[in-house]
Design an enzyme around this catalytic site. Structure first.
Site, short mmCIF file in Angstrom:
data_model
loop_
_atom_site.label_atom_id
_atom_site.label_comp_id
_atom_site.label_asym_id
_atom_site.label_seq_id
_atom_site.Cartn_x
_atom_site.Cartn_y
_atom_site.Cartn_z
CB THR A 18 -0.92 0.01 1.25
OG1 THR A 18 -1.62 -1.22 1.32
CG2 THR A 18 -1.90 1.15 1.21
CB SER A 113 3.86 4.04 8.53
OG SER A 113 2.76 4.78 8.93
CG HIS A 114 1.14 2.39 11.54
ND1 HIS A 114 1.18 2.66 10.19
CD2 HIS A 114 0.57 1.18 11.66
CE1 HIS A 114 0.64 1.65 9.54
NE2 HIS A 114 0.26 0.74 10.40
CE LYS A 126 5.70 7.12 1.22
NZ LYS A 126 4.47 7.67 1.75
CG ASP A 277 2.13 7.82 11.76
OD1 ASP A 277 2.30 9.03 11.58
OD2 ASP A 277 2.16 7.00 10.84
CG ASP A 279 5.28 8.03 8.42
OD1 ASP A 279 4.39 7.72 9.23
OD2 ASP A 279 5.11 7.98 7.19
CG ASP A 281 1.83 9.35 7.27
OD1 ASP A 281 1.73 8.76 8.37
OD2 ASP A 281 2.10 8.74 6.20
NE ARG A 282 -1.20 5.19 9.65
CZ ARG A 282 -1.78 4.01 9.64
NH1 ARG A 282 -2.47 3.59 10.69
NH2 ARG A 282 -1.68 3.21 8.60
CB THR A 344 -6.89 1.27 1.08
OG1 THR A 344 -8.19 1.13 1.64
CG2 THR A 344 -5.87 1.47 2.18
CD GLU A 363 -6.01 6.45 3.03
OE1 GLU A 363 -6.24 5.39 2.47
OE2 GLU A 363 -4.87 6.82 3.35
CB SER A 365 -5.78 4.00 7.87
OG SER A 365 -5.52 4.83 6.75
CE LYS A 376 -1.57 8.07 6.45
NZ LYS A 376 -1.02 7.22 5.37
NE ARG A 497 -5.78 -2.30 7.48
CZ ARG A 497 -4.86 -2.35 8.44
NH1 ARG A 497 -5.20 -2.76 9.65
NH2 ARG A 497 -3.60 -2.02 8.20
C1 G16 Z 1 -0.62 3.58 4.56
C2 G16 Z 1 -1.22 4.26 3.37
C3 G16 Z 1 -2.64 4.63 3.64
C4 G16 Z 1 -3.42 3.40 4.07
C5 G16 Z 1 -2.75 2.75 5.25
C6 G16 Z 1 -3.38 1.43 5.63
O1 G16 Z 1 -0.54 4.47 5.63
O2 G16 Z 1 -0.50 5.44 3.04
O3 G16 Z 1 -3.17 5.18 2.49
O4 G16 Z 1 -4.73 3.74 4.40
O5 G16 Z 1 -1.41 2.48 4.94
O6 G16 Z 1 -3.26 0.55 4.56
P1 G16 Z 1 -3.63 -0.96 4.70
O7 G16 Z 1 -5.07 -0.99 5.13
O8 G16 Z 1 -3.39 -1.55 3.35
O9 G16 Z 1 -2.77 -1.55 5.78
P2 G16 Z 1 0.79 4.60 6.49
O10 G16 Z 1 0.46 5.61 7.54
O11 G16 Z 1 1.02 3.22 7.04
O12 G16 Z 1 1.84 5.03 5.54
#
Ligand code: G16
Length: 544
Positions: A18, A113-114, A126, A277, A279, A281-282, A344, A363, A365, A376, A497
């Site tokens: 993703t 990320s998280h 990325k 989070d 990085d 963005d959340r 997503t 989103e 998420s 984000k 999910r």
């Molecule tokens: C990433 C993507 C988001 C996505 C999230 C969850 O976020 O940038 O667009 O909604 O993963 O994705 P999945 O449901 O496929 O696990 P982040 O914050 O992890 O970079």
């Protein structure tokens, strides 16, 4: 300094998910694993000679090593300049801004990320394009194809760059500029929000706690909330980025920020709580006695954005990922603006933002953002909330209740089943997919008549591309939905999910417990998909 061409053999598992390539650190530490992936990226890009590449990460374990590797390889592959955050730090939204602001060719964002960090944690790489957003599928597919056949990579026989030293250095013939990670981003925020009004809010005694989770937003939050906006010192908690995030899990949700949630539910707690989070963005938003779901937050921010200077002229459209609740759709309808439903992944918003068709995206998420960058943006969401509170002079709870009173409430929850056996998970999804055509028109109770049942397919209205199999959705005539998909960001096994949503009209009941309000849908989804029965799990790993 000599350019070296090193022989290598391909790995078969470098398919970006993703959001880039995310794996255990132990996987990234295999011989040439990083180099193969970086070379696959560089080989998939046209015209990099003499161009500028931005590099930054969330400070997690292994960032320092990978950044030095990336700098040497960028030099050997012909980039003219690398811009890198001091000590290798750049939040994901700040990296997006730096790419755009300095008109770079693209950027490497090093983060998982998280997900937890440390030698046994996760790492990620990325690639972001020159418009600042995550590479679209055409590029990530090309990178994957290249990674499967790669036989050599190019690097430079050069010493490490001094990443702590702001200013310009050389790596071979390539310029390396080490920049302050906060300055440009903070200046951008100042153009979007009414800093004076927010400062007055803090001066009037409004209290806030911000949990930076020992991750990247610490330096940004200290500089913006405490230094520029005058929030008292101590407002920002755990504000120093640590390679292992203090052994925490930097995911701003009700599980990992439970202490903050509990505090906000007490009379002594602050007026406002927020977190971001790994990085940056959340975001997580909690008012006194009021948790705001990310889906509601998107709708509320869209409905109130005009209160902030950067959006005073109004917003042109909203986009949300398919599993995100339809709360924002009602706002778009009322404003008479475009509404888009995408798969997503933030990358799907890029074209809509670039084409000027949407201003705000979000989103479920925990991600919201706008056309100011192409990622984000956690702190952006926090600042927009503060701006709205400062102008409306109301509590988060009042703002949320008034919103539901005029638009109705979309009760919403997500149940995650993590580290499920991958075969069980994919069979489960396939079996549900096979039932879909027979479900339409069926009545499961008085209120639950299936209106549609499909596997979401997205047609990008800007470039005409199509993305299929983006999640199973079962919609009911009353607006309720069950959505099921496999996560594209997990690093072990599969994560299922399950997203559940039910609409309660403006004059309906808005004070039910979410899990209770969604009880019939939760039971029905088990009947249709059998997650608990097939995985042997009694309950989800995480409920948000
Ligand atoms: C990433 C993507 C988001 C996505 C999230 C969850 O976020 O940038 O667009 O909604 O993963 O994705 P999945 O449901 O496929 O696990 P982040 O914050 O992890 O970079």
């Amino acid at each position: 300094m000599m350019i070296q061409t090193i022989k290598t053999t391909p790995y078969s598992d470098q398919k970006p998910g993703t959001s880039g390539l995310r794996k255990r650190v132990t996987v990234f530490k295999q011989p040439h694993y990083i180099e193969n992936f970086l070379q696959a990226i560089f080989d998939s890009l046209d015209g990099i000679a003499g161009q500028t590449l931005v590099i930054g990460g969330d400070g997690r374990y292994y960032n320092d090593v990978v950044i030095q590797t990336a700098i040497r390889m960028a030099a050997a592959n012909g980039f003219g300049k690398v811009m890198v955050g001091q000590n290798g730090l750049l939040s994901t939204p700040a990296a997006s801004h730096v790419i755009r602001h300095y008109k770079a060719f693209g950027g490497l964002v090093l983060s998982a990320s998280h997900n937890p960090g440390g030698p046994d944690g996760d790492f990620g790489i990325k690639y972001n394009i020159g418009k600042g957003g995550p590479a679209p599928e055409a590029i990530t597919e090309a990178v994957y194809e290249r990674s499967k056949v790669i036989e050599r990579y190019k690097t430079l026989d050069a010493p490490d760059v001094a990443l702590h030293q702001i200013g310009t250095q050389m790596s071979g013939d390539m310029v390396v500029e080490v920049i302050d990670p906060v300055t440009d981003y903070a200046a951008l925020m100042e153009t979007l929000f009414d800093f004076e009004a927010i400062a007055k809010l803090f001066a009037s005694g409004f209290t806030m706690t911000f949990d930076a989770m020992n991750a990247i937003t610490g330096p940004y939050a200290h500089a913006i909330l405490e230094e520029r906006l005058g929030a008292p010192k101590g407002t920002v908690k755990d504000g120093t980025p640590l390679p292992d995030f203090g052994k925490g899990h930097p995911d701003p949700n009700l599980v990992y920020c439970k202490d903050m949630f509990d505090l906000l539910m007490t009379p002594e707690g602050p007026d406002f709580g927020a977190a971001s989070d790994g990085d940056g963005d959340r975001n997580l938003i909690i008012g006194k006695n009021r948790f705001v779901t990310p889906s509601d937050s998107l709708a509320l921010l869209a409905a109130n954005a005009h209160l902030a200077p950067g959006y005073r002229g109004g917003i042109v459209g909203i986009a949300r990922s398919m599993p995100t609740s339809a709360a924002a759709d009602r706002v778009a309808e009322k404003l008479g603006i475009e509404m888009h439903e995408t798969p997503t992944g933030w990358k799907f918003f890029g074209n809509l933002l670039d084409a000027g068709r949407v201003t705000i995206c979000g989103e479920e998420s925990a991600g919201t953002g706008s056309d100011h960058v192409r990622e984000k943006d956690g702190l952006w969401a926090v600042l927009l909330w503060l701006n709205i509170i400062a102008v409306r002079q109301q509590s988060v709870d009042q703002i949320v209740r008034e919103h539901w009173a005029s638009y109705g409430r979309n009760y919403y929850t997500r149940h995650d089943y993590e580290e499920v056996d991958a075969t069980i998970a994919s069979t489960l999804v396939d079996d549900l997919r096979a039932q879909l055509s027979g479900l339409v028109g069926q009545n499961f109770s008085e209120d639950l008549q299936v209106a549609y049942a499909d596997d979401f397919k997205y047609h990008d209205p800007v470039d005409g591309s199509t993305s299929a199999k983006q999640g199973i959705r079962i919609g009911f005539t009353d607006g309720s939905r069950i959505v099921l998909r496999l996560s594209g960001t997990g690093t072990v096994g599969a994560t299922l999910r399950l997203y559940l949503e039910r609409y309660e009209a403006a004059d309906g009941r808005h004070d039910l417990d979410t899990q209770v309000a969604l009880g019939p849908l939760i039971a029905l989804s088990e009947r249709l998909a059998g997650i608990k029965q097939r995985t042997g799990r009694d309950e989800p790993s995480v409920i948000t």
